[in-house]
Design an enzyme around this catalytic site. Structure first.
Site, short mmCIF file in Angstrom:
data_model
loop_
_atom_site.label_atom_id
_atom_site.label_comp_id
_atom_site.label_asym_id
_atom_site.label_seq_id
_atom_site.Cartn_x
_atom_site.Cartn_y
_atom_site.Cartn_z
N GLU A 173 0.84 -1.20 0.00
CA GLU A 173 0.00 0.00 0.00
C GLU A 173 0.88 1.25 0.00
O GLU A 173 1.93 1.27 0.63
CB GLU A 173 -0.92 0.00 1.22
CG GLU A 173 -1.73 -1.29 1.34
CD GLU A 173 -2.47 -1.42 2.68
OE1 GLU A 173 -2.83 -0.39 3.26
OE2 GLU A 173 -2.67 -2.57 3.13
N GLU B 17 -10.03 5.29 2.46
CA GLU B 17 -10.38 4.44 3.61
C GLU B 17 -10.39 5.30 4.87
O GLU B 17 -9.53 6.17 5.04
CB GLU B 17 -9.34 3.32 3.75
CG GLU B 17 -9.55 2.43 4.97
CD GLU B 17 -8.46 1.35 5.06
OE1 GLU B 17 -8.68 0.27 4.51
OE2 GLU B 17 -7.41 1.62 5.66
#
Length: 432
Positions: free
Chosen positions: A232, A343
């Site tokens: 990520e 997120e």
């Protein structure tokens, strides 16, 4: 008599102040020898924090003070935390990887070497060293424990890369109260060897220290049981991790669904940094403004076909470093899903949905200059070639709080707007 009474007042005030201070401090005092006894639990916490600091903070050859108070240590490349790993001890960073075919730096991205606050004075680390944001004792003490410091909370809401319908699986992971919510574009169903996108940077409001808001690329393989592998990279606001509300450039990895492996940035043995001008975890400046200038960063993550390691590039061809292939099980081969998007952690303060913002804090429909975006979405195929994202799907698991709208045009290629305010006075009925 009255004069004597007035003279005794300061003494009484002093005695009362000392009594109140003793009650507030907390540790027990033995009358026999005046020894201070700190609670054993607190002592253990401080000892673990200091031991962890000693492992993380390597001796610098130079230290640069950032305007926001961060200390950036220039550490010799072969002494960075990654080389504490048993499989890396005594080794040094690898040579340059083979870049994907069709890769051209994004000429419209505004990322330069000076996109971080610590570089506003023009300083950088000497060749042969890498800049590492110094971890402070208070950083570790804000975490639930030294063991969990630098790690994401285990997800309770997730997009399963192996599910048949590719919808969000709302099953819960036991013993965890954090709910992670998403607005993402994703591709699934093929073998992927990397991804690229440009992401504009904002400073969303995060309302609880235990929550965060981020925008990133996920490279994913495995299942969401215990063997999930992810790589990520993006930007995030995380008061618990960094102690402030600034958006920061970050990386993350895990090979077991966020349980025991992996971490943010360089906070464990994992990512190997090769760049001496970019500090992972440092604050980004400038940021995008409503109806004003839009600042974005271009990120490319891909698997080097020669050595199998996953490399990270930022902006116009600036290699940041790489994740060694041996860190992973499934990702040692390829990814089975790529996600782009936002997120947030929803800790449900006061029993209601959080008002932590995603992206700019505006819904996707508000468009350019208001909403956050990802643009020029691409993936790396089996032939180490960058290609436009095929069959992009968009999905928001709580669209009343955070939503997403995709599109395609000649300038931005595949793109989407995403984000939202969470719970606020205008949408408190639809956001839950």
């Amino acid at each position: 008599m009255a004069a004597s009474h007035h003279r005794s007042l300061p003494v009484l005030v002093l005695i009362l102040s000392l009594l109140l201070l003793a009650a507030a401090v907390g540790p027990a005092v033995s009358e026999a020898n005046s020894t201070v006894f700190w609670p054993e639990k607190e002592m253990r916490k401080y000892r673990r924090a200091r031991a962890h600091l000693k492992r993380l903070n390597k001796p610098p050859v130079k230290t640069i003070e950032s305007p926001d108070g961060d200390l950036i240590d220039c550490v010799l490349s072969h002494l960075q935390p990654a080389f504490d790993h048993p499989k890396l001890k005594g080794s040094r960073p690898l040579d340059l990887p083979e870049r994907p075919r069709g890769h051209a730096p994004d000429g419209t991205a505004t990322t330069g070497h000076d996109f971080q606050l610590w570089r506003t004075s023009g300083e950088s680390c000497p060749e042969g060293s890498v800049p590492i944001r110094r971890t402070k004792e208070e950083d570790i003490l804000r975490a639930s424990s030294a063991k969990r410091f630098g790690r994401k909370p285990i997800a309770t809401t997730r997009l399963d890369s192996e599910s048949d319908d590719h919808e969000f699986d709302h099953s819960l992971v036991p013993c965890n109260s954090h709910d992670r919510q998403h607005a993402v574009g994703y591709v699934v169903g093929d073998q992927y060897y990397g991804a690229k996108a440009s992401i504009n940077v904002w400073a969303p409001k995060v309302t609880s220290p235990s929550e965060f808001s981020l925008s990133q690329i996920w490279i994913i393989s495995g299942s969401f049981g215990t063997d999930l592998n992810t790589i990520e990279a993006g930007w995030q606001v995380s008061p618990q991790l960094y102690g402030d509300s600034s958006p920061r450039f970050f990386t993350y990895w895990t090979s077991d669904a966020y349980q025991a492996t992996g971490c943010y940035n360089l906070l464990c043995s994992g990512f190997i940094q090769t760049n001496n001008m970019i500090a992972i975890g440092a604050a980004i400046s400038p940021v995008s403004k409503p109806t004003g200038g839009q600042f974005d960063i271009s990120l490319l993550v891909w698997k080097d076909p020669n050595h199998g390691n996953w490399w990270l590039e930022l902006g116009s061809g600036k290699l940041v470093g790489y994740w060694p292939s041996f860190l992973f099980s499934h990702l040692s081969e390829h990814a089975s899903m790529v996600q782009f998007g936002g997120e947030v952690v929803n800790s449900r303060p006061m029993g209601e949905h959080t008002s932590t913002q995603m992206g700019s804090g505006r819904f996707a429909g508000e468009g350019f200059g208001q909403a956050s975006y990802f643009r020029n979405l691409q993936v790396v195929d089996w032939d180490n070639s960058l290609v436009p994202v095929p069959n992009l799907r968009v999905l928001a698991d709580h669209p009343g709080c955070y939503n997403i709208q995709g599109g395609i045009n000649a300038v931005w290629g595949n793109y989407f707007y995403y984000g939202g305010p969470g719970r606020d006075d205008d949408n408190d009925d639809s956001c839950s």
